[in-house]
Motif scaffolding. Structure first.
Motif, PDB file in Angstrom:
ATOM      1  N   ASN A 282      43.443   1.378  -3.955  1.00  0.00           N
ATOM      2  CA  ASN A 282      43.896   0.837  -2.676  1.00  0.00           C
ATOM      3  C   ASN A 282      43.948  -0.687  -2.741  1.00  0.00           C
ATOM      4  O   ASN A 282      43.067  -1.387  -2.224  1.00  0.00           O
ATOM      5  N   THR A 283      44.982  -1.217  -3.394  1.00  0.00           N
ATOM      6  CA  THR A 283      45.093  -2.660  -3.583  1.00  0.00           C
ATOM      7  C   THR A 283      46.552  -3.079  -3.583  1.00  0.00           C
ATOM      8  O   THR A 283      47.433  -2.302  -3.975  1.00  0.00           O
ATOM      9  N   GLU A 284      46.785  -4.329  -3.167  1.00  0.00           N
ATOM     10  CA  GLU A 284      48.121  -4.909  -3.210  1.00  0.00           C
ATOM     11  C   GLU A 284      48.399  -5.591  -4.539  1.00  0.00           C
ATOM     12  O   GLU A 284      49.545  -5.926  -4.835  1.00  0.00           O
ATOM     13  N   HIS A 285      47.355  -5.832  -5.305  1.00  0.00           N
ATOM     14  CA  HIS A 285      47.521  -6.530  -6.579  1.00  0.00           C
ATOM     15  C   HIS A 285      48.217  -5.602  -7.569  1.00  0.00           C
ATOM     16  O   HIS A 285      47.741  -4.504  -7.854  1.00  0.00           O
ATOM     17  N   TYR A 286      49.329  -6.047  -8.132  1.00  0.00           N
ATOM     18  CA  TYR A 286      50.147  -5.204  -8.993  1.00  0.00           C
ATOM     19  C   TYR A 286      49.438  -4.894 -10.306  1.00  0.00           C
ATOM     20  O   TYR A 286      48.877  -5.780 -10.947  1.00  0.00           O
ATOM     21  N   GLY A 287      49.488  -3.607 -10.689  1.00  0.00           N
ATOM     22  CA  GLY A 287      48.965  -3.251 -11.995  1.00  0.00           C
ATOM     23  C   GLY A 287      48.567  -1.794 -12.102  1.00  0.00           C
ATOM     24  O   GLY A 287      48.685  -1.017 -11.150  1.00  0.00           O
ATOM     25  N   GLY A 288      48.081  -1.435 -13.266  1.00  0.00           N
ATOM     26  CA  GLY A 288      47.650  -0.070 -13.519  1.00  0.00           C
ATOM     27  C   GLY A 288      47.265   0.096 -14.973  1.00  0.00           C
ATOM     28  O   GLY A 288      47.162  -0.870 -15.732  1.00  0.00           O
TER      29      GLY A 288
END
Length: 410
Positions: A282-288
């Motif tokens: 649950n985050t707006e920071h792009y990534g994975g």
């Protein structure tokens, strides 16, 4: 009493199609916890803990075959006959970390958790790790007796993390079990998490071959609430108290989002129907991040959530490699070793691994992939494994995914 529980779960096994499964295994799961440790000069494998849970949600056929080579594998054998009873392949963060500069001067330890069907009789388990040149770098053999009193037995069903079934497979005995896990969602945010799970699920089934084979997937959403919202971003000195303790900046890469707490992850999943894992952050920071036969972790609060979660599942389920260049430092692919990932090759000479698709006019050879600009080839100019903008998997990735789904379900 614990030995009686083992017998109970064996006797309670549902009728299975493959006689070889019922000859050697119960309808229960043996969880194997290991520590992988070391640096570039030496690597080691240690047994941590063994535990048992009711029901087995993995494959019940092709038990002695590997779905893909991977960077490591587990082989289960009968010590009396030497017969191979079960094999499984995987990749790990530990092996990826060994390609970083830090591993040249610092030793580290990583948790790893693997699942196998619970044996009816004593077995020998062999764990093997290979390097980027497909050479053995660490190996461990240990014996497992099913009535070992130190194998942790199931806790009360009341302690099982609650979950919601999002999709039921047509045949739950021959299907692929996926579990979504909430990360960085508070109790009050779990309704939003379930909406995100449905978005991720529908995004996956917009892509072939998942769309055509949708009825072979059984999908649940684990209601694993966190104390804090969002996830940790060490690069911004932001640390959160979340269910899995995940964080960005893995290996100092700003958008690489992973969790090192695999025991905690599988503790949450214990008692639920799962084999493949998708963690939604649950985050707006792009990534994975996606690790073959381990887990897929994706951000959710941005416009690229849908393509990212599908891309990462290409890694974690399909063993597909990244097809984009990222920088030529610390290479993971070399001319002397053909990648095990089905969509990358370092051997462009005829015939290549996807030659049949080239002959059919559905694929070609395009240089660049596996984070390198040169020396690695992919099958077409663009693909879901290369950019977020491309709407589908290329024919080579689709073929590889279809083969894997058949491997697990037919």
């Amino acid at each position: 009493m614990k030995q009686l529980l083992t017998i109970f779960f064996c006797l309670a096994a549902l009728p299975l199609r493959a006689q070889s499964f019922t000859s050697h295994f119960c309808d229960s799961t043996l969880r194997l916890d290991y520590i992988f440790a070391g640096d570039t000069s030496s690597q080691h494998i240690f047994v941590d803990e063994l535990s048992m849970t009711p029901r087995w949600y993995g494959r019940r056929q092709r038990l002695a075959q590997l779905p893909l080579l991977g960077n490591g594998d587990i082989t289960v054998t009968d010590p009396a006959t030497g017969d191979t009873l079960y094999r499984h392949s995987f990749s790990t963060l530990f092996q990826e970390w060994l390609s970083t500069d830090e591993a040249k001067h610092t030793a580290r330890a990583f948790e790893n958790v693997f699942l196998m069907p619970y044996p009816k009789h004593p077995v020998t388990v062999t764990v093997a790790l290979r390097n980027s040149h497909n050479r053995l770098m660490a190996k461990l053999r240990h014996d497992v007796s099913p009535d070992d009193i130190l194998i942790r037995r199931p806790a009360s069903p009341a302690t099982t993390t609650p979950y919601v079934t999002l999709q039921q497979a047509a045949d739950t005995t021959r299907c692929i079990h996926i579990a979504y896990v909430a990360e960085g969602y508070t109790e009050a945010q779990l309704p939003q998490y379930l909406d995100d799970c449905r978005t991720a699920m529908e995004s996956l089934f917009e892509h072939e071959p998942f769309r055509s084979l949708r009825d072979r997937f059984h999908i649940v959403a684990l209601l694993s609430a966190s104390a804090d919202t969002d996830v940790s971003q060490p690069g911004r000195n932001l640390w959160r108290n979340t269910a899995l303790g995940s964080h960005f900046n893995t290996f100092y890469s700003e958008r690489y989002l992973t969790t090192l707490h695999l025991k905690r992850l599988h503790d949450l999943l214990a008692g639920t129907p799962y084999e493949h894992i998708i963690i939604l952050a649950n985050t707006e920071h792009y990534g994975g991040g996606g690790i073959y036969n381990s887990y897929n972790l994706s951000y959710t609060r941005g416009s690229r959530f849908r393509p990212v979660v599908v891309h990462e599942f290409g890694h974690s389920f399909g063993g597909l490699g990244d097809e984009y260049p990222y920088g030529n430092d610390d290479p993971m692919y070399f001319a002397d070793t053909e990648p095990w990932e089905p969509n990358l090759t370092t051997h462009p000479q005829h015939p290549v691994k996807w030659q049949s698709l080239i002959d059919a006019g559905q694929a070609s050879l395009v240089e660049g992939g596996g984070y390198l600009s040169h020396g690695v080839w992919r099958a077409q100019e663009d693909c879901r494994m290369r950019t977020n903008e491309y709407p589908s998997f290329c024919p080579v990735c689709q073929q590889a995914l279809h083969r894997l789904i058949d491997f697990y379900t037919r």
